[in-house]
Scaffold this active site. Structure first.
Site, PDB file in Angstrom:
ATOM      1  N   SER A  52       0.822  -1.204   0.000  1.00 47.21           N
ATOM      2  CA  SER A  52       0.000   0.000   0.000  1.00 47.21           C
ATOM      3  C   SER A  52       0.860   1.261   0.000  1.00 47.21           C
ATOM      4  O   SER A  52       1.994   1.271   0.477  1.00 47.21           O
ATOM      5  CB  SER A  52      -0.906   0.013   1.230  1.00 47.21           C
TER       6      SER A  52
HETATM    7  N1  SAH Z   1      -0.497  -4.729   3.916  1.00 46.84           N
HETATM    8  C1  SAH Z   1       0.076  -5.257   2.701  1.00 46.84           C
HETATM    9  C2  SAH Z   1      -0.971  -5.213   1.601  1.00 46.84           C
HETATM   10  C3  SAH Z   1      -0.864  -6.343   0.693  1.00 46.84           C
HETATM   11  S1  SAH Z   1      -2.129  -6.376  -0.539  1.00 46.84           S
HETATM   12  C4  SAH Z   1       1.264  -4.458   2.298  1.00 46.84           C
HETATM   13  O1  SAH Z   1       1.250  -3.235   2.484  1.00 46.84           O
HETATM   14  O2  SAH Z   1       2.210  -5.039   1.773  1.00 46.84           O
HETATM   15  C5  SAH Z   1      -3.319  -7.439   0.213  1.00 46.84           C
HETATM   16  C6  SAH Z   1      -2.846  -8.807   0.613  1.00 46.84           C
HETATM   17  O3  SAH Z   1      -3.993  -9.547   1.056  1.00 46.84           O
HETATM   18  C7  SAH Z   1      -2.212  -9.633  -0.500  1.00 46.84           C
HETATM   19  O4  SAH Z   1      -0.951 -10.072  -0.077  1.00 46.84           O
HETATM   20  C8  SAH Z   1      -3.174 -10.796  -0.685  1.00 46.84           C
HETATM   21  O5  SAH Z   1      -2.536 -11.994  -1.057  1.00 46.84           O
HETATM   22  C9  SAH Z   1      -3.821 -10.895   0.683  1.00 46.84           C
HETATM   23  N2  SAH Z   1      -5.123 -11.558   0.709  1.00 46.84           N
HETATM   24  C10 SAH Z   1      -6.108 -11.495  -0.205  1.00 46.84           C
HETATM   25  N3  SAH Z   1      -7.162 -12.228   0.173  1.00 46.84           N
HETATM   26  C11 SAH Z   1      -6.852 -12.761   1.386  1.00 46.84           C
HETATM   27  C12 SAH Z   1      -7.541 -13.615   2.297  1.00 46.84           C
HETATM   28  N4  SAH Z   1      -8.764 -14.074   2.044  1.00 46.84           N
HETATM   29  N5  SAH Z   1      -6.915 -13.959   3.438  1.00 46.84           N
HETATM   30  C13 SAH Z   1      -5.654 -13.492   3.719  1.00 46.84           C
HETATM   31  N6  SAH Z   1      -4.956 -12.700   2.888  1.00 46.84           N
HETATM   32  C14 SAH Z   1      -5.542 -12.334   1.738  1.00 46.84           C
END
Ligand code: SAH
Length: 196
Positions: A52
């Site tokens: 993000s």
């Molecule tokens: N906070 C992270 C954001 C990553 S994007 C950062 O700043 O790096 C969102 C993340 O949620 C991705 O890594 C994706 O794989 C994960 N995600 C999506 N659906 C999910 C679920 N049902 N359970 C756990 N993680 C999930």
């Protein structure tokens, strides 16, 4: 980054501002993108996912009103950057990631930085982490069409949850569990990758 992207846009919590100036964001992005690590934008981290934008990380963290010592649940470990920001302020962070390669990479970076107050799980975060509930704060970093009920249920009395909600257009929703029930408030239009 802290002054021009975060403080200038209205984030006031000094604890959050201090942590955003401390956590080495460049360690959480792919090596080929390190030069852009502190830019005002989200960046790809592989597997179709993104880290993000710094401002959004700060804004979401501030909305949880952490004072130290809290038990926090994070859904979507991704790069682990938001996890580190939370671990700097809260007592313990429980983080769930559905993509194993991302979870492993994040853990390697966070272990390398010495964070000992983070617990990791690979799996579907929409179920939360019932064995560790209730949580003082919950943060979801991928968008669901509607808020997963399990996550609301695992919120402690007085607890807060911040999550992007919506299928096309999304909004950051702040959920509070109060004595009188659940209160939901829309804060900001956002664009997150979808929760899967
Ligand atoms: N906070 C992270 C954001 C990553 S994007 C950062 O700043 O790096 C969102 C993340 O949620 C991705 O890594 C994706 O794989 C994960 N995600 C999506 N659906 C999910 C679920 N049902 N359970 C756990 N993680 C999930």
């Amino acid at each position: 980054m802290v002054e021009t992207q975060i403080r200038a846009r209205g984030v006031r919590d000094e604890r959050v501002l201090g942590v955003m100036g401390k956590v080495p964001r460049h360690l959480f992005v792919p090596e080929s993108l390190r030069r852009s690590a502190y830019a005002d934008e989200p960046l790809p981290i592989g597997e179709g996912q993104t880290i993000s934008q710094p401002y959004i990380v700060a804004y979401m963290t501030e909305s949880l009103a952490l004072e130290g010592g809290e038990k926090v649940l994070e859904i979507g470990t991704g790069s682990g950057y938001q996890t580190a920001v939370l671990a700097e302020i809260a007592g313990t962070v429980f983080t769930v990631e559905i993509v194993e390669t991302l979870a492993r990479r994040a853990r390697t970076v966070l272990d390398g930085l010495g964070y000992a107050n983070i617990h990791y799980r690979v799996g579907d975060g929409t179920a939360g982490w019932p064995e560790e509930a209730p949580f003082d704060a919950v943060i979801v970093t991928a968008a669901a069409a509607t808020l997963p009920k399990a996550l609301e249920d695992q919120l402690a009395l007085g607890g807060r949850m911040i999550a992007p909600v919506g299928a096309g257009a999304q909004e950051l929703v702040l959920v509070r569990r109060e004595r009188t029930g659940i209160r939901r408030e829309s804060l900001l239009s956002v664009r997150f990758v979808p929760l899967v």
